[in-house]
Design an enzyme around this catalytic site. Structure first.
Site, PDB file in Angstrom:
ATOM      1  CD  GLN A 125      -0.969  -0.533   3.960  1.00 38.92           C
ATOM      2  OE1 GLN A 125      -1.658  -0.913   4.186  1.00 38.92           O
ATOM      3  NE2 GLN A 125      -1.618   1.073   4.068  1.00 38.92           N
ATOM      4  CG  ASN A 150      -0.038  -5.989   6.727  1.00 40.23           C
ATOM      5  OD1 ASN A 150      -0.630  -5.520   6.303  1.00 40.23           O
ATOM      6  ND2 ASN A 150       1.468  -6.127   7.551  1.00 40.23           N
TER       7      ASN A 150
END
Length: 351
Positions: free
Chosen positions: A150, A312
């Site tokens: 991200q 994650n």
């Protein structure tokens, strides 16, 4: 840094080390007292780490500042690895960040709306399931795309959502399709807030109302907010039919859902041990103040310790190639780091 260690000496030393830095094995998580006590050895380690992670700083002062933070983080890693046994920590790309900097850049769950949102989905299709398998790993079943990153955009909620949708789409259709987080960041703006946080249930609602989600290749990730390009003609959309919430603070129900599909979950990931997690079954210090969206993609056990496998969105160099195994059966209804508090999953009819 030692007062006698001037900036000019630091610059000369670091410049030389960066020119000849060897590939340091950062999977080694134990550092000798000799390393920690020697400025020269720490500088070499810092130079190798900078080279590995392509780190560049705009000024000598910034480089010195980041070295001091790096050394403090290394001290924490070494101290904790001498105290814990079920998991271990190691250097990663976050080693030049203070803990506050890390928390501000790499989380992103919108918490104020959580309690209101949980009231909207009362269905749970796996309530009466029994006879669960001892372990499940949706990676082995072909329902998990490679780990993504991200960046310093607080879009974890979008990555959690997309991982769950990618999973149910593969289960329903047999096709593993990598989908676009950027579309959610840019276009899902009624309740979610792009790089400033969001909630997975709202993202599921957006996907339903918009008619589906585009492929990653058609709408690639930018690590920042962009302009919504929702109307892309002649491009494939992946749809879902709905979503359901896992009963609140119910670990058994979470495992029931996980036995059938990947699940979006929220956790408190702001602990310092979480920042430098390298491997093992994590049972470290954390609270239940949810601040990070991730995807649960299976469960299992190791040496008698049960865990949930969590994907994650901090890249494959963090943790176990981008994953963390989080301990279950903690005796707390909310689970470790609050993982049982806010689980949900999309639904889709099989072809």
């Amino acid at each position: 840094m030692d007062s006698k260690f001037s900036l000019s000496v630091f610059a000369l030393s670091l410049s030389g080390l960066l020119c000849c830095a060897l590939a340091h094995d950062f999977s080694i998580v134990g550092y000798s007292p000799e390393h920690l006590a020697s400025t020269d050895k720490l500088l070499y380690l810092f130079g190798s780490w900078m080279s590995k992670h392509s780190k560049f700083y705009g000024s000598l002062e910034e480089r010195v500042h980041r070295f001091e933070i790096f050394r403090d983080n290394l001290m924490h890693i070494n101290r904790r690895n001498n105290e814990i046994s079920s998991y271990w920590l190691g250097l990663n790309e976050f080693a030049d960040l203070t803990h506050d900097e890390f928390k501000n850049r790499y989380l992103g769950l919108s918490k104020p709306e959580i309690s209101r949102k949980r009231e909207t989905s009362a269905k749970f299709r796996y309530r009466d399931v029994d006879g669960l398998p001892k372990s499940v790993d949706w990676r082995k079943k072909g329902a998990v795309t490679p780990v993504k990153n991200q960046g310093s955009c607080g879009s974890c909620w979008a990555f959690s959502t997309v991982a769950a949708v990618e999973g149910i789409n593969q289960i329903a259709t047999g096709n593993l399709t990598t989908l676009s987080e950027q579309e959610l960041v840019d276009c899902d703006r009624i309740f979610n807030n792009g790089c400033n946080g969001g909630l997975m249930d709202y993202a599921f609602e957006y996907i339903i109302s918009s008619g589906g989600l585009h492929k990653e290749d058609d709408y690639p990730y930018l690590m920042e907010e962009g302009t919504c390009q929702e109307q892309k003609e002649d491009m494939e959309l992946v749809t879902i039919s709905g979503y359901e919430d896992v009963p609140h603070n119910d670990e058994e129900s979470l495992l029931k859902a996980l036995a059938h599909q990947p699940v979006s979950v929220a956790i408190e990931a702001s602990g310092r041990d979480f920042q430098f997690y390298r491997g093992g079954v994590f049972d470290g210090p954390c609270g239940t103040d949810l601040d990070h969206g991730v995807a649960a993609i299976g469960y299992g056990s190791s040496k008698g310790s049960g865990y949930i496998i969590v994907k994650n969105s901090w890249g494959s160099r963090w943790g176990e190639r981008g994953y963390i195994r989080m301990k279950i059966n903690t005796g707390k209804p909310e689970g470790l780091c609050g993982i049982n508090k806010l689980a949900s999953y999309p639904t889709k009819a099989k072809n």
